[in-house]
Write a protein that holds these residues in place. Sequence first.
Motif, PDB file in Angstrom:
ATOM      1  N   ALA A  71       1.641  12.768   2.799  1.00  0.00           N
ATOM      2  CA  ALA A  71       0.457  12.274   2.976  1.00  0.00           C
ATOM      3  C   ALA A  71      -0.513  12.328   2.359  1.00  0.00           C
ATOM      4  CB  ALA A  71       0.327  11.764   4.177  1.00  0.00           C
ATOM      5  N   HIS A  72      -1.361  13.861   2.099  1.00  0.00           N
ATOM      6  CA  HIS A  72      -2.370  14.575   1.041  1.00  0.00           C
ATOM      7  C   HIS A  72      -2.021  14.006  -0.183  1.00  0.00           C
ATOM      8  CE1 HIS A  72      -5.677  16.908   0.455  1.00  0.00           C
ATOM      9  NE2 HIS A  72      -4.198  17.577  -0.953  1.00  0.00           N
ATOM     10  N   LEU A  73      -0.031  14.569  -0.846  1.00  0.00           N
ATOM     11  CA  LEU A  73      -0.142  14.225  -1.829  1.00  0.00           C
ATOM     12  C   LEU A  73       0.333  13.134  -2.402  1.00  0.00           C
ATOM     13  CD1 LEU A  73       2.908  16.167  -2.365  1.00  0.00           C
ATOM     14  CD2 LEU A  73       0.788  17.249  -3.194  1.00  0.00           C
ATOM     15  N   ARG A  74       0.307  12.311  -1.317  1.00  0.00           N
ATOM     16  CA  ARG A  74       0.332  10.744  -1.428  1.00  0.00           C
ATOM     17  C   ARG A  74      -1.001   9.520  -1.951  1.00  0.00           C
ATOM     18  NH1 ARG A  74       2.396   9.334   2.177  1.00  0.00           N
ATOM     19  NH2 ARG A  74       4.850   8.487   1.409  1.00  0.00           N
ATOM     20  N   GLY A  75      -1.781  10.018  -0.995  1.00  0.00           N
ATOM     21  CA  GLY A  75      -3.723  10.217  -1.728  1.00  0.00           C
ATOM     22  C   GLY A  75      -4.197  10.480  -2.574  1.00  0.00           C
ATOM     23  N   LEU A  76      -3.693  11.725  -2.774  1.00  0.00           N
ATOM     24  CA  LEU A  76      -3.890  12.150  -4.263  1.00  0.00           C
ATOM     25  C   LEU A  76      -3.037  11.619  -5.563  1.00  0.00           C
ATOM     26  CD1 LEU A  76      -5.611  15.056  -5.518  1.00  0.00           C
ATOM     27  CD2 LEU A  76      -3.198  16.466  -5.235  1.00  0.00           C
ATOM     28  N   GLU A  77      -2.020  11.149  -5.133  1.00  0.00           N
ATOM     29  CA  GLU A  77      -1.439  10.385  -6.662  1.00  0.00           C
ATOM     30  C   GLU A  77      -2.356   8.741  -6.628  1.00  0.00           C
ATOM     31  OE1 GLU A  77       3.218   9.705  -6.394  1.00  0.00           O
ATOM     32  OE2 GLU A  77       2.427   8.250  -5.202  1.00  0.00           O
ATOM     33  N   ASP A  78      -3.069   8.170  -5.061  1.00  0.00           N
ATOM     34  CA  ASP A  78      -3.861   7.180  -5.587  1.00  0.00           C
ATOM     35  C   ASP A  78      -5.043   7.401  -6.901  1.00  0.00           C
ATOM     36  OD1 ASP A  78      -1.893   5.511  -4.524  1.00  0.00           O
ATOM     37  OD2 ASP A  78      -2.467   6.246  -2.550  1.00  0.00           O
ATOM     38  N   CYS A  79      -5.423   8.688  -7.074  1.00  0.00           N
ATOM     39  CA  CYS A  79      -6.771   8.830  -7.619  1.00  0.00           C
ATOM     40  C   CYS A  79      -5.956   9.043  -8.713  1.00  0.00           C
ATOM     41  CB  CYS A  79      -7.283   9.995  -6.917  1.00  0.00           C
ATOM     42  SG  CYS A  79      -8.061   9.525  -5.214  1.00  0.00           S
ATOM     43  N   LEU A  80      -5.004   9.590  -9.431  1.00  0.00           N
ATOM     44  CA  LEU A  80      -5.211   9.348 -10.972  1.00  0.00           C
ATOM     45  C   LEU A  80      -4.671   8.526 -11.710  1.00  0.00           C
ATOM     46  CD1 LEU A  80      -1.513  12.025 -10.287  1.00  0.00           C
ATOM     47  CD2 LEU A  80      -4.100  12.711 -10.333  1.00  0.00           C
ATOM     48  N   ARG A  81      -5.145   8.499 -12.661  1.00  0.00           N
ATOM     49  CA  ARG A  81      -5.355   7.652 -13.742  1.00  0.00           C
ATOM     50  C   ARG A  81      -4.738   7.704 -14.732  1.00  0.00           C
ATOM     51  NH1 ARG A  81      -5.998   5.689  -9.798  1.00  0.00           N
ATOM     52  NH2 ARG A  81      -8.682   4.494  -9.163  1.00  0.00           N
ATOM     53  N   LEU A  82      -3.344   8.273 -14.573  1.00  0.00           N
ATOM     54  CA  LEU A  82      -2.635   7.790 -15.502  1.00  0.00           C
ATOM     55  C   LEU A  82      -2.163   6.727 -16.223  1.00  0.00           C
ATOM     56  CD1 LEU A  82      -0.240  11.227 -15.596  1.00  0.00           C
ATOM     57  CD2 LEU A  82      -2.946  10.808 -16.474  1.00  0.00           C
ATOM     58  N   LEU A  83      -0.949   6.347 -17.067  1.00  0.00           N
ATOM     59  CA  LEU A  83      -0.942   4.944 -17.620  1.00  0.00           C
ATOM     60  C   LEU A  83       0.015   4.912 -17.094  1.00  0.00           C
ATOM     61  CD1 LEU A  83      -2.052   4.628 -21.439  1.00  0.00           C
ATOM     62  CD2 LEU A  83      -3.027   3.580 -19.510  1.00  0.00           C
ATOM     63  N   ASN A  84       1.274   6.098 -17.092  1.00  0.00           N
ATOM     64  CA  ASN A  84       2.643   5.889 -16.336  1.00  0.00           C
ATOM     65  C   ASN A  84       2.848   6.601 -15.318  1.00  0.00           C
ATOM     66  OD1 ASN A  84       3.139   4.851 -19.208  1.00  0.00           O
ATOM     67  ND2 ASN A  84       3.837   5.981 -19.802  1.00  0.00           N
ATOM     68  N   ASP A  85       2.083   5.954 -14.353  1.00  0.00           N
ATOM     69  CA  ASP A  85       1.905   6.725 -13.179  1.00  0.00           C
ATOM     70  C   ASP A  85       2.097   6.389 -11.929  1.00  0.00           C
ATOM     71  OD1 ASP A  85      -1.161   6.151 -12.619  1.00  0.00           O
ATOM     72  OD2 ASP A  85      -0.132   4.762 -13.249  1.00  0.00           O
ATOM     73  N   PRO A  86       3.708   5.438 -11.888  1.00  0.00           N
ATOM     74  CA  PRO A  86       4.764   4.549 -11.384  1.00  0.00           C
ATOM     75  C   PRO A  86       5.176   5.476  -9.576  1.00  0.00           C
ATOM     76  CG  PRO A  86       6.297   6.050 -11.881  1.00  0.00           C
ATOM     77  CD  PRO A  86       5.259   6.631 -12.686  1.00  0.00           C
ATOM     78  N   ASP A  87       4.455   4.536  -8.501  1.00  0.00           N
ATOM     79  CA  ASP A  87       4.366   5.421  -7.192  1.00  0.00           C
ATOM     80  C   ASP A  87       5.754   6.473  -6.961  1.00  0.00           C
ATOM     81  OD1 ASP A  87       2.635   3.425  -6.527  1.00  0.00           O
ATOM     82  OD2 ASP A  87       3.628   2.236  -5.407  1.00  0.00           O
ATOM     83  N   GLY A  88       5.448   6.936  -6.192  1.00  0.00           N
ATOM     84  CA  GLY A  88       6.073   7.902  -6.044  1.00  0.00           C
ATOM     85  C   GLY A  88       6.244   9.740  -7.186  1.00  0.00           C
ATOM     86  N   MET A  89       4.578   9.661  -8.260  1.00  0.00           N
ATOM     87  CA  MET A  89       5.645  10.334  -9.072  1.00  0.00           C
ATOM     88  C   MET A  89       5.674  12.130  -7.710  1.00  0.00           C
ATOM     89  SD  MET A  89       2.930  10.699 -12.281  1.00  0.00           S
ATOM     90  CE  MET A  89       1.023  10.937 -11.236  1.00  0.00           C
TER      91      MET A  89
END
Length: 336
Positions: free
Chosen positions: A219-237
Amino acid sequence: MRTRIEDGAFSHKAGTRTGVMVNGGGAQGKTETVCEAVAAFEDEWLALHQQINPDAMPGTRDLHAPVAYVRCPVKATPISTCQRILDFYGEDYKGMRLEDLVRTVNAAIIDHATKALVIDDITRLKLHREADQDVLDLIREMMSMPVTLILVGVGIPTSALLRDGRRDPVTKQWVFPPVRDRGRSPNAHAATQHERRFELIDLDPFGYDTPEQIAAWTAHLRGLEDCLRLLNDPDGMLTAGDMPEYLFRRTNGVVGLLEKLIQTGCRHAIEAKAEHLTIDLLQRCTVSPTDLPDLDAESGEQPCIPEVPASKKRKRPGRNSVFDDAGPAAGIAGSA
């Protein structure tokens, strides 16, 4: 922590207010957690009083600062500690003696209606120096001021700030043994003053042993993942496949190391025009103590950084030699 602050803020008694000690490892996110809590309290307190200091003297306009934050100096003295606090308020303290500094700190806390005072990196006080012991006495004196103290540090239970205790596995509270009457100290109960005035709470790193711990880490990684702004950042990165386990092995569940690793990985992903984080890319990223320059190594504030795990080399499949021709030389050797 919010409970302690609110109890102290709404209390009009002149007695000592119970403080909070927040303990945890280096780069564990203690400061961010404390600041998040006190910022939420400050917003609610300002909204409750229409952004105005309710205790301001008529005809004056004082800065309303419900929360104050300072860091303990590396080699603290009572004077330097008072100066750090007065720097927060922008007070002039040139030429002041210690007594004047303490009096000015008390006046600043009252004039600015400060309800919570956060002192970070408190375990920089080693207490083998006389100056460190004087700072501890100063903190004890501050508890008589109308403010709730929040002390943040690394390894508080094993420091000299408190006596050695044990953590109750059921209540998650720190339990301190009774003070023995026999001893060299003329006042055997003096060591309990901070224990009775502070509640000690722990901020542990993430775990990866139980389904609940794995779910919290993901869950913490998911919250961090939502903050990233990479162009190719699909869900589950950061949350799919072996990535959660890999990130845990690289950081031991320490959020500060995770932040630095992801930050370095994003920089490499942008420069390589990949715009995506993978395990192979993170294998080329390292985190060193120089990435944590604001943490004092001598005070135990820098965490243990795991080594980069060795990459698993793929075993090349053997070549099929069934149809190989041994040649005439092999036939001659066989007939001989």
